[in-house]
Design an enzyme around this catalytic site. Structure first.
Site, PDB file in Angstrom:
ATOM      1  N   TYR A 180      -0.315  -7.460  -1.358  1.00  0.00           N
ATOM      2  CA  TYR A 180       0.549  -6.306  -1.627  1.00  0.00           C
ATOM      3  C   TYR A 180       1.784  -6.332  -0.734  1.00  0.00           C
ATOM      4  CZ  TYR A 180      -4.050  -5.211  -3.389  1.00  0.00           C
ATOM      5  OH  TYR A 180      -5.263  -5.290  -4.004  1.00  0.00           O
ATOM      6  N   HIS A 198      -1.084   3.214   4.427  1.00  0.00           N
ATOM      7  CA  HIS A 198       0.337   3.420   4.718  1.00  0.00           C
ATOM      8  C   HIS A 198       1.137   2.239   4.189  1.00  0.00           C
ATOM      9  CE1 HIS A 198      -0.723   0.900   8.202  1.00  0.00           C
ATOM     10  NE2 HIS A 198       0.569   0.666   8.368  1.00  0.00           N
ATOM     11  N   HIS A 251       5.202   0.122   4.597  1.00  0.00           N
ATOM     12  CA  HIS A 251       6.492  -0.064   5.257  1.00  0.00           C
ATOM     13  C   HIS A 251       7.436  -0.669   4.232  1.00  0.00           C
ATOM     14  CE1 HIS A 251       4.619   0.577   9.157  1.00  0.00           C
ATOM     15  NE2 HIS A 251       3.702  -0.314   8.840  1.00  0.00           N
TER      16      HIS A 251
END
Length: 189
Positions: A175, A59, A61
Site C-alpha cells: 500500500y 494511519h 502519510h
C-alpha cells in the site's frame, strides 16, 4: 481555540499524516479499495498531485502537490475522510473492522442498539457535527520548504512500513506509491 496558522500561499507541496481515531485498528488496509475510491473521486473533483503516499493499518502519510488556483488541502482531506466513512458506515462498520466503544452501562438485560453504541463511541461535539468517529478530527501537515525537505518527506513515506516493522524493505509493502516510483525509475530497490 487553536493558535495554529496555515500559510495562505499558492499551491506547493505538503506532507501529511492522517490517523484513525482507533490506533491499532487495521481498517485502512482492510478497506483499501474504499480508500482508493474516495481518493479517486476527490481528485476528479478537486485535482492534486500525489508525489508519495503510504497507507498503514491505522494511519497514512502523503506528499501532495496542490494547484496554484486551489490550494485547499483541508477540503480535500475532509472529502476523502467523509467518503471513506460513509461507505464504511454503509457496509456496517463492525463487519469491516471498525468497532465503536460499547457503553459502560452493564445493566442486566440492557442491549444497546447500534445507534446507541455509535453515540457512546463519540463525544457530544462529534455527534453534533455528525462525525462517524472513524478518523482523528485533525491531521498533521508540513509545508515543504525546498528540494532536500521534499526528498526527506518522500523517503519518510516510502520507509515508514519498515520503521513500523511491517516489512523489511519498502517495496515489500503493498500500500505504497513506492511501486509506481519503481516503475518510472524514481526509486531503486
Amino acid at each position: 481555540m487553536s493558535n495554529s496558522r496555515r500559510p495562505k500561499g499558492r499551491g506547493g507541496s505538503v506532507f501529511f499524516t492522517v490517523c484513525l481515531a482507533q490506533r491499532g485498528s487495521a481498517l485502512l488496509v482492510d478497506e483499501i479499495e474504499i480508500l482508493r475510491e474516495a481518493v479517486k473521486v476527490t481528485r476528479a473533483r478537486r485535482p492534486f498531485g500525489i508525489d508519495a503516499w503510504v497507507v498503514l493499518p491505522d494511519h497514512m502519510h502523503a506528499v501532495w502537490t496542490l494547484p496554484a488556483d486551489d490550494p485547499s488541502y483541508s477540503d480535500r482531506w475532509g472529502a476523502i475522510k467523509a467518503r471513506f466513512s460513509k461507505v464504511v458506515r454503509l457496509k456496517g462498520g463492525e463487519s469491516v473492522g471498525w468497532k465503536p466503544t460499547l457503553p459502560t452501562d452493564r445493566r442486566v438485560g440492557f442491549q444497546p442498539t447500534e445507534a446507541e453504541r455509535l453515540r457512546a463511541a463519540r463525544s457530544p461535539s462529534k455527534v453534533a457535527k455528525q462525525d462517524a468517529g472513524i478518523w482523528q478530527r485533525r491531521f498533521w501537515e508540513h509545508h515543504i520548504r525546498d528540494e532536500a525537505d521534499y526528498d526527506a518527506h518522500v523517503r519518510y513515506c516510502m520507509t515508514n512500513p519498515v520503521k513500523h516493522g511491517l516489512v523489511e524493505r519498502p517495496e515489500d509493502w503493498p500500500y505504497s506509491s513506492v511501486h509506481r516510483d519503481m516503475r518510472i525509475g524514481r526509486w531503486a530497490a
